[in-house]
Enzyme design. Structure first.
Site, PDB file in Angstrom:
ATOM      1  N   VAL A   1       0.835  -1.197   0.000  1.00  0.00           N
ATOM      2  CA  VAL A   1       0.000   0.000   0.000  1.00  0.00           C
ATOM      3  C   VAL A   1       0.871   1.248   0.000  1.00  0.00           C
ATOM      4  CG1 VAL A   1      -1.648   1.337   1.383  1.00  0.00           C
ATOM      5  CG2 VAL A   1      -1.902  -1.144   1.196  1.00  0.00           C
ATOM      6  N   CYS A   2       0.471   2.248  -0.780  1.00  0.00           N
ATOM      7  CA  CYS A   2       1.099   3.578  -0.722  1.00  0.00           C
ATOM      8  C   CYS A   2       0.000   4.623  -0.852  1.00  0.00           C
ATOM      9  CB  CYS A   2       2.154   3.735  -1.812  1.00  0.00           C
ATOM     10  SG  CYS A   2       1.501   3.748  -3.499  1.00  0.00           S
ATOM     11  N   ALA A   3       0.379   5.854  -1.120  1.00  0.00           N
ATOM     12  CA  ALA A   3      -0.610   6.927  -1.161  1.00  0.00           C
ATOM     13  C   ALA A   3      -1.501   6.844  -2.399  1.00  0.00           C
ATOM     14  CB  ALA A   3       0.079   8.286  -1.099  1.00  0.00           C
TER      15      ALA A   3
END
Length: 384
Positions: free
Chosen positions: A75-77
């Site tokens: 997961v990232c932004a």
């Protein structure tokens, strides 16, 4: 690299796993400060944070932290960094790796509808859970008509749901002027030709037409008269108004939550509104039936969700179990709700200005304004 092994997972699929308590391992590669501020939570979610910049030269140093016996989600932004890291993990021999499509941006906006109950005379009440933000919206459907309460800005979910259930949205209501997220109530009313209702004491600075949501108002949904009864309940804002639906359900807005109570400071008037908050919780709500089912406008943690994903509690039980309803000393109550408050919501002043109609940020600007957790509650040692 075998790109075919790297799959994207959308927010809807992730939400199903969280609600069903399916075990999942999450590698969050955002900056540590962003991770500490707001993350994906769940009963069987195991999550670690390793910032992306620490993985630019490869993922070898974290391979021993990545399990081989369960699904792994990176997961990232916004997606790009997580997809890159997921590909690196696959190249290093890891399997069952995916990345969150559109990142935390999509997690912030995903909404899951849950049926709360059948109402008298054939009506139905639904709760719309915005898992990543902690927002709760509601829809009452009866005889082909619908009312939506505390709608979030991504209004398509309400339009589509009403259409699927052969209903026309006749009313949209906000229990108060929101400060932690952008309301979709007015936009939804404009799209559907419905009426938008807002408490007048919260609307002194709005620049658009609205119907006054106050105790003298009488809203009916459908020919079977599913009554929505407004109850003036200030404290979170000066205009906060609760709703009683079908004499069974208390939509408490941001005044009362399942595990906590509303904060009085988001318009800069904590000292002025503390007394109102206490009066609402300790006197006005005390006069209501203890059998009312409380349905708040937010939840604080995933632990507040029930077995079907719903957020609800009996009012009488909350008077026994909710710490915020059991601070009997008035001066201690004042200290609790005016000191040691959590950080204020991101961009909350701009969000209030948007909800007043004074500014019109772009969709992307609105998305950025809302990033982060729900912070409408008092959460300290006494109210956790």
């Amino acid at each position: 690299m075998n790109d075919k092994q790297v799959h994207g997972m959308n927010a809807a699929k992730l939400a199903k796993k969280v609600l069903k308590q399916t075990p999942i391992f999450i590698l969050d590669v955002r900056n540590e400060s962003d991770f500490n501020d707001w993350k994906i939570e769940g009963e069987n979610v195991h999550i670690i944070n390793v910032p992306y910049f620490e993985l630019l030269d490869g993922v070898d140093e974290i391979l021993d932290q990545i399990p081989d016996d369960q699904e792994v989600l990176v997961v990232c932004a916004k997606e790009g960094s997580s997809k890159f890291v997921a590909e690196q993990l696959v190249e290093s021999g890891k399997q069952n790796i995916s990345y969150l499509i559109d990142g935390m941006k999509s997690w912030s906006e995903y909404i899951e509808p849950v049926k709360i109950a059948n109402l008298k005379d054939g009506g139905t009440l639904y709760q719309f859970i915005r898992l990543g933000k902690g927002c709760l919206s509601y829809m009452v459907i009866s005889n082909g008509e619908a009312a939506v309460i505390d709608a979030v800005r991504t209004t398509a979910v309400f339009e589509d749901f009403a259409k699927e259930n052969h209903a026309v949205i006749k009313h949209t209501l906000d229990t108060h002027l929101h400060a932690d997220h952008i309301s979709g109530g007015r936009q939804l009313a404009e799209k559907t030709g419905g009426s938008y209702w807002l408490p007048p004491k919260d609307a002194t600075e709005v620049v658009f037409h609205y119907e006054k949501l106050e105790e003298s108002s009488h809203l009916v949904v459908g020919q079977t008269e599913i009554n929505i009864q407004p109850i003036y309940s200030p404290g979170h804002t000066i205009g906060s108004t609760s709703l009683i639906i079908d004499n069974q359900y208390l939509l408490s807005g941001d005044i009362l939550f399942v595990k906590s109570i509303g904060r009085p400071d988001l318009a800069g008037k904590a000292e002025d509104w503390v007394a109102d908050l206490r009066t609402t919780l300790y006197e006005r709500y005390k006069q209501l039936s203890e059998d009312l089912i409380v349905l708040p406008a937010h939840f604080g943690t995933i632990a507040e969700l029930g077995d079907r994903g719903q957020v609800a509690a009996r009012l009488g039980d909350l008077f026994k179990e909710n710490p915020g309803l059991n601070i009997h000393d008035e001066s201690e109550f004042r200290r609790t709700v005016s000191e040691n408050l959590p950080p204020q919501p991101n961009a909350y002043q701009e969000i209030r200005q948007t909800n007043m109609g004074k500014i019109s940020p772009t969709t992307e600007e609105q998305r950025e304004m809302e990033i982060g957790p729900n912070r409408c509650a008092v959460h300290d040692d006494k109210t956790k």
